[in-house]
Motif scaffolding. Structure first.
Motif, PDB file in Angstrom:
ATOM      1  N   VAL A 146      33.866  40.882  34.148  1.00 55.48           N
ATOM      2  CA  VAL A 146      34.074  40.615  35.583  1.00 55.48           C
ATOM      3  C   VAL A 146      34.620  39.118  35.531  1.00 55.48           C
ATOM      4  O   VAL A 146      33.711  38.164  35.109  1.00 55.48           O
ATOM      5  CB  VAL A 146      32.843  40.836  36.419  1.00 55.48           C
ATOM      6  N   PRO A 147      35.706  38.749  35.871  1.00 58.25           N
ATOM      7  CA  PRO A 147      36.252  37.280  35.963  1.00 58.25           C
ATOM      8  C   PRO A 147      35.191  36.418  36.985  1.00 58.25           C
ATOM      9  O   PRO A 147      34.686  36.858  37.829  1.00 58.25           O
ATOM     10  CB  PRO A 147      37.561  37.181  36.718  1.00 58.25           C
ATOM     11  N   ARG A 148      34.811  35.134  35.933  1.00 54.95           N
ATOM     12  CA  ARG A 148      33.919  34.432  36.508  1.00 54.95           C
ATOM     13  C   ARG A 148      34.418  33.437  37.693  1.00 54.95           C
ATOM     14  O   ARG A 148      33.613  32.870  38.298  1.00 54.95           O
ATOM     15  CB  ARG A 148      33.210  33.623  35.478  1.00 54.95           C
ATOM     16  N   LEU A 149      35.740  33.069  37.322  1.00 52.99           N
ATOM     17  CA  LEU A 149      36.400  31.808  38.165  1.00 52.99           C
ATOM     18  C   LEU A 149      36.981  32.648  39.318  1.00 52.99           C
ATOM     19  O   LEU A 149      37.861  33.790  39.288  1.00 52.99           O
ATOM     20  CB  LEU A 149      37.332  30.991  37.361  1.00 52.99           C
ATOM     21  N   TRP A 150      37.015  31.902  40.722  1.00 56.10           N
ATOM     22  CA  TRP A 150      37.750  32.576  41.717  1.00 56.10           C
ATOM     23  C   TRP A 150      39.232  32.365  41.438  1.00 56.10           C
ATOM     24  O   TRP A 150      39.620  31.220  40.826  1.00 56.10           O
ATOM     25  CB  TRP A 150      37.420  31.824  42.946  1.00 56.10           C
ATOM     26  N   GLY A 151      39.981  33.301  41.807  1.00 59.35           N
ATOM     27  CA  GLY A 151      41.423  33.363  41.659  1.00 59.35           C
ATOM     28  C   GLY A 151      41.708  33.925  40.352  1.00 59.35           C
ATOM     29  O   GLY A 151      42.899  34.099  40.256  1.00 59.35           O
ATOM     30  N   SER A 152      40.651  34.202  39.536  1.00 58.40           N
ATOM     31  CA  SER A 152      41.262  34.940  38.154  1.00 58.40           C
ATOM     32  C   SER A 152      41.838  36.447  38.777  1.00 58.40           C
ATOM     33  O   SER A 152      41.328  37.122  39.489  1.00 58.40           O
ATOM     34  CB  SER A 152      40.037  35.304  37.307  1.00 58.40           C
ATOM     35  N   ARG A 153      43.111  36.705  38.060  1.00 58.70           N
ATOM     36  CA  ARG A 153      43.713  38.067  38.329  1.00 58.70           C
ATOM     37  C   ARG A 153      43.314  39.055  37.716  1.00 58.70           C
ATOM     38  O   ARG A 153      43.077  38.750  36.321  1.00 58.70           O
ATOM     39  CB  ARG A 153      45.130  37.886  38.575  1.00 58.70           C
ATOM     40  N   SER A 154      43.276  40.243  38.045  1.00 55.10           N
ATOM     41  CA  SER A 154      42.844  41.636  37.403  1.00 55.10           C
ATOM     42  C   SER A 154      44.017  42.473  37.001  1.00 55.10           C
ATOM     43  O   SER A 154      43.679  43.542  36.819  1.00 55.10           O
ATOM     44  CB  SER A 154      41.332  42.100  37.744  1.00 55.10           C
ATOM     45  N   HIS A 155      45.066  41.967  37.511  1.00 54.05           N
ATOM     46  CA  HIS A 155      46.358  42.927  37.509  1.00 54.05           C
ATOM     47  C   HIS A 155      45.892  44.154  38.151  1.00 54.05           C
ATOM     48  O   HIS A 155      46.358  45.454  37.812  1.00 54.05           O
ATOM     49  CB  HIS A 155      46.745  43.203  35.975  1.00 54.05           C
ATOM     50  N   GLY A 156      45.065  43.993  39.165  1.00 57.71           N
ATOM     51  CA  GLY A 156      45.021  45.399  40.452  1.00 57.71           C
ATOM     52  C   GLY A 156      43.766  46.281  39.750  1.00 57.71           C
ATOM     53  O   GLY A 156      43.635  47.447  40.506  1.00 57.71           O
ATOM     54  N   ASP A 157      43.337  45.851  38.629  1.00 58.49           N
ATOM     55  CA  ASP A 157      42.210  46.996  38.244  1.00 58.49           C
ATOM     56  C   ASP A 157      40.836  46.203  38.826  1.00 58.49           C
ATOM     57  O   ASP A 157      40.792  45.009  38.843  1.00 58.49           O
ATOM     58  CB  ASP A 157      41.982  46.937  36.502  1.00 58.49           C
ATOM     59  N   HIS A 158      40.127  47.195  39.249  1.00 55.51           N
ATOM     60  CA  HIS A 158      38.708  46.827  39.877  1.00 55.51           C
ATOM     61  C   HIS A 158      37.968  48.117  39.995  1.00 55.51           C
ATOM     62  O   HIS A 158      38.336  49.457  39.638  1.00 55.51           O
ATOM     63  CB  HIS A 158      38.938  46.498  41.209  1.00 55.51           C
ATOM     64  N   ILE A 159      36.663  47.723  40.233  1.00 52.05           N
ATOM     65  CA  ILE A 159      35.711  48.970  40.518  1.00 52.05           C
ATOM     66  C   ILE A 159      34.904  48.658  41.776  1.00 52.05           C
ATOM     67  O   ILE A 159      34.371  47.546  41.982  1.00 52.05           O
ATOM     68  CB  ILE A 159      34.518  48.848  39.476  1.00 52.05           C
ATOM     69  N   GLY A 160      35.435  49.400  42.615  1.00 56.96           N
ATOM     70  CA  GLY A 160      35.062  49.044  44.141  1.00 56.96           C
ATOM     71  C   GLY A 160      35.824  47.888  44.486  1.00 56.96           C
ATOM     72  O   GLY A 160      37.162  48.011  44.248  1.00 56.96           O
ATOM     73  N   ALA A 161      35.222  46.817  44.787  1.00 54.83           N
ATOM     74  CA  ALA A 161      36.175  45.501  45.326  1.00 54.83           C
ATOM     75  C   ALA A 161      35.924  44.657  44.324  1.00 54.83           C
ATOM     76  O   ALA A 161      36.051  43.506  44.348  1.00 54.83           O
ATOM     77  CB  ALA A 161      35.812  45.000  46.814  1.00 54.83           C
ATOM     78  N   ILE A 162      35.216  45.015  43.431  1.00 52.59           N
ATOM     79  CA  ILE A 162      34.933  43.806  42.005  1.00 52.59           C
ATOM     80  C   ILE A 162      35.999  43.866  40.989  1.00 52.59           C
ATOM     81  O   ILE A 162      36.079  45.160  40.223  1.00 52.59           O
ATOM     82  CB  ILE A 162      33.450  44.073  41.472  1.00 52.59           C
ATOM     83  N   PRO A 163      36.740  42.664  40.982  1.00 53.18           N
ATOM     84  CA  PRO A 163      37.746  42.829  39.701  1.00 53.18           C
ATOM     85  C   PRO A 163      37.234  42.720  38.569  1.00 53.18           C
ATOM     86  O   PRO A 163      36.360  42.256  38.277  1.00 53.18           O
ATOM     87  CB  PRO A 163      38.534  41.468  40.329  1.00 53.18           C
ATOM     88  N   ILE A 164      37.943  43.581  37.542  1.00 52.82           N
ATOM     89  CA  ILE A 164      37.605  43.644  36.312  1.00 52.82           C
ATOM     90  C   ILE A 164      38.835  43.415  35.268  1.00 52.82           C
ATOM     91  O   ILE A 164      39.894  43.728  35.708  1.00 52.82           O
ATOM     92  CB  ILE A 164      36.957  44.888  35.711  1.00 52.82           C
ATOM     93  N   VAL A 165      38.641  42.987  34.173  1.00 59.08           N
ATOM     94  CA  VAL A 165      39.592  42.897  33.228  1.00 59.08           C
ATOM     95  C   VAL A 165      39.507  43.290  31.817  1.00 59.08           C
ATOM     96  O   VAL A 165      38.305  43.136  31.302  1.00 59.08           O
ATOM     97  CB  VAL A 165      40.120  41.187  33.146  1.00 59.08           C
ATOM     98  N   LYS A 166      40.507  43.890  31.235  1.00 65.16           N
ATOM     99  CA  LYS A 166      40.378  44.663  30.055  1.00 65.16           C
ATOM    100  C   LYS A 166      40.426  43.514  29.190  1.00 65.16           C
ATOM    101  O   LYS A 166      41.349  42.643  28.965  1.00 65.16           O
ATOM    102  CB  LYS A 166      41.350  45.489  29.669  1.00 65.16           C
ATOM    103  N   VAL A 167      39.546  43.152  28.072  1.00 67.13           N
ATOM    104  CA  VAL A 167      39.526  42.232  27.204  1.00 67.13           C
ATOM    105  C   VAL A 167      40.040  42.752  25.868  1.00 67.13           C
ATOM    106  O   VAL A 167      39.631  43.932  25.449  1.00 67.13           O
ATOM    107  CB  VAL A 167      37.866  41.705  26.923  1.00 67.13           C
ATOM    108  N   GLY A 168      40.917  42.010  25.247  1.00 67.22           N
ATOM    109  CA  GLY A 168      41.465  42.515  23.856  1.00 67.22           C
ATOM    110  C   GLY A 168      40.724  43.158  23.099  1.00 67.22           C
ATOM    111  O   GLY A 168      39.335  42.514  22.812  1.00 67.22           O
ATOM    112  N   ASP A 169      40.925  43.909  22.260  1.00 63.43           N
ATOM    113  CA  ASP A 169      40.283  44.619  21.193  1.00 63.43           C
ATOM    114  C   ASP A 169      39.476  43.484  20.246  1.00 63.43           C
ATOM    115  O   ASP A 169      40.363  42.730  19.768  1.00 63.43           O
ATOM    116  CB  ASP A 169      41.041  45.811  20.505  1.00 63.43           C
ATOM    117  N   THR A 170      38.256  43.630  19.858  1.00 63.30           N
ATOM    118  CA  THR A 170      37.880  42.689  18.868  1.00 63.30           C
ATOM    119  C   THR A 170      37.793  43.333  17.511  1.00 63.30           C
ATOM    120  O   THR A 170      37.209  42.709  16.542  1.00 63.30           O
ATOM    121  CB  THR A 170      36.358  42.464  19.179  1.00 63.30           C
TER     122      THR A 170
END
Length: 476
Positions: free
Chosen positions: A256-280
């Motif tokens: 879940v992005p911590r900073l306001w304005g961080s874009r999740s490219h349209g992916d979300h759970i409910g109204a909570i934006p989420i971003v896919k983190v690159g493979d480690t």
């Protein structure tokens, strides 16, 4: 699905604070999903990629006149889709979210192939006919995507496809995420619990199934496939160290992005934006691509450099007699030992010296031939055979002896993480000047950066810089 226990649930005190140690009664009720066990190996591209390829090749069913252009178009489009993340897993499944990206990449690949066709054939009629086939392919790709997205949505809602998920964090955001995952199965995630650092000063807003230090054990226990980072109460370096551990690194990682304005490219759970983190770590198609490039490079290099290898072998034999090769145990991927092969540059007094002597760069026993081979790195060429066998890779962390791996792993927390991938003939740390008596912590940092940011172009850059170092005489 069972509901989360209240604040007085097993594993927590009545005041909302949690006892240390795993509590199986809190974890196990969420870990028994048959669908999760059956579908945990499924990946997003397994359905969409074959449908895309079939749609792109569909014009061949109508006519074979444009078969070359159709094949090139299909390959280029799939590459553009992969580069744009259109084969990555998404939590919010909608064709409308993907449509702009799909159309843009279809248009780009069609334009490239149409320009090539125009130059080769110089016929407006040919280009027009090919363009009609492209339009047919594009339409079928969009229709195919819409159908696969609808099938995926139905499968998730009916819990035919789901993956166990652990939320890292115990604040209000994690509570809301847990509620959404329990209420809406269309996200394809089966919530099994939250973990957080046991150092949280305020009582957690959610009962925990374990501490952050227990995450690796919990991932194995509940067969977790997905980790979601949401307001964890721990320093970021500690979180990254935990996420790099082998069992955790095999999970898909969302945040879940911590900073306001961080874009999740349209992916979300409910109204909570989420971003896919690159493979480690390197796995799946990325690992297959790297391994294929390694084999191709090793075969070509062995053929092209065979005269150099023969000259080096003759020089070593003339300089020191029999035993032109030097075999030494090194530690490779996942901590597995293997025998690395080099041209012999000197003879150690005994096996103990071979295993524990850190550097021989200034050893008086080095003869002129051996010193030349080391300075030009020609002594490393037999490791092409190790690459062909699968013991090593062309680019990766440099292999080290068991004695030093054990020593450095105890002294530097991130050192062992470099063994997530095969060791390499050359590496990012080495071409960045970190060889010889340089800080081990810096080497481990560069090696882990390479693993987490791997690409074929990064491998190419490291190889080009390696060649430059060799011609500059930057060997040991």
């Amino acid at each position: 699905m069972p509901t989360i226990p209240s604040a007085a649930a097993p594993g927590s005190h009545g005041d909302g604070t949690r006892r240390l140690g795993l509590d199986a009664t809190t974890v196990l009720p969420y870990a028994g999903s048959r669908a999760s066990r059956r579908t945990r190996g499924l990946r997003a591209w397994m359905m969409t990629a074959p449908v895309d390829i079939a749609a792109l090749l569909a014009p061949l069913l109508v006519t074979h006149q444009y078969w070359r252009g159709t094949l090139v178009m299909a390959g280029l489009t799939v590459a553009f889709f992969a580069a744009g993340g259109l084969y990555h897993a998404r939590r919010h499944v909608s064709i409308l979210d993907e449509l702009p990206s799909l159309c843009g990449r279809l248009l780009a690949s069609a334009a490239v192939v149409a320009m090539i066709a125009a130059v080769r054939h110089e016929s407006a009629e040919y280009v027009l006919g090919f363009t009609r086939g492209v339009g047919m392919s594009a339409g079928l790709v969009v229709v195919g995507r819409a159908i696969t997205r609808e099938i995926a949505a139905v499968a998730r809602k009916r819990r035919w496809v789901e993956h166990n998920a652990i939320i890292i964090g115990s604040g209000q955001t994690s509570v809301e995420l847990a509620r959404l995952l329990r209420r809406y199965p269309q996200y394809g995630l089966r919530f099994v619990g939250c973990v957080d650092s046991p150092s949280r000063q305020a009582p957690p807003a959610h009962p925990l199934i374990g501490g952050l230090h227990e995450l690796e054990q919990l991932v194995t226990m509940v067969e977790c496939d997905v980790l979601i980072v949401a307001d964890p109460d721990c320093p970021e370096p500690l979180l990254m160290e935990v996420l790099r551990r082998p069992a955790n690194a095999n999970c898909d990682l969302w945040a879940v992005p911590r900073l306001w304005g961080s874009r999740s490219h349209g992916d979300h759970i409910g109204a909570i934006p989420i971003v896919k983190v690159g493979d480690t770590t390197l796995s799946g198609p990325r690992w297959a691509l790297k391994r294929a490039s390694d084999v191709a490079f090793a075969v070509v290099a062995l053929v092209v450099l065979s005269p150099v290898l023969l000259l080096c072998a003759i020089a070593v034999f003339v300089d020191g007699g029999r035993g032109i090769f030097f075999r030494q145990e090194r530690i490779g991927r996942h901590g597995e030992p293997f025998n690395m092969v080099k041209f012999r540059s000197m003879r150690p007094v005994n096996e103990h010296e071979s295993q524990t002597n850190w550097s021989i760069a200034h050893d008086q026993r080095l003869r002129p031939i051996g010193r030349f081979l080391r300075r030009t790195s020609l002594d490393e060429l037999p490791q092409l055979w190790n690459i062909l066998r699968g013991d090593m890779s062309v680019v990766g962390p440099r292999p080290e002896r068991p004695y030093f791996v054990e020593k450095f792993s105890a002294e530097y927390p991130n050192y062992a993480m470099r063994h997530r991938v095969p060791v390499g003939l050359t590496g990012l740390a080495q071409v960045s000047g970190l060889r010889g008596d340089t800080p081990i912590s810096d080497r481990a940092r560069f090696d882990n950066y390479y693993i987490e940011n791997w690409s074929l172009w990064l491998d190419a850059k490291v190889l080009l810089r390696t060649v430059a170092e060799v011609f500059r005489g930057g060997g040991r």
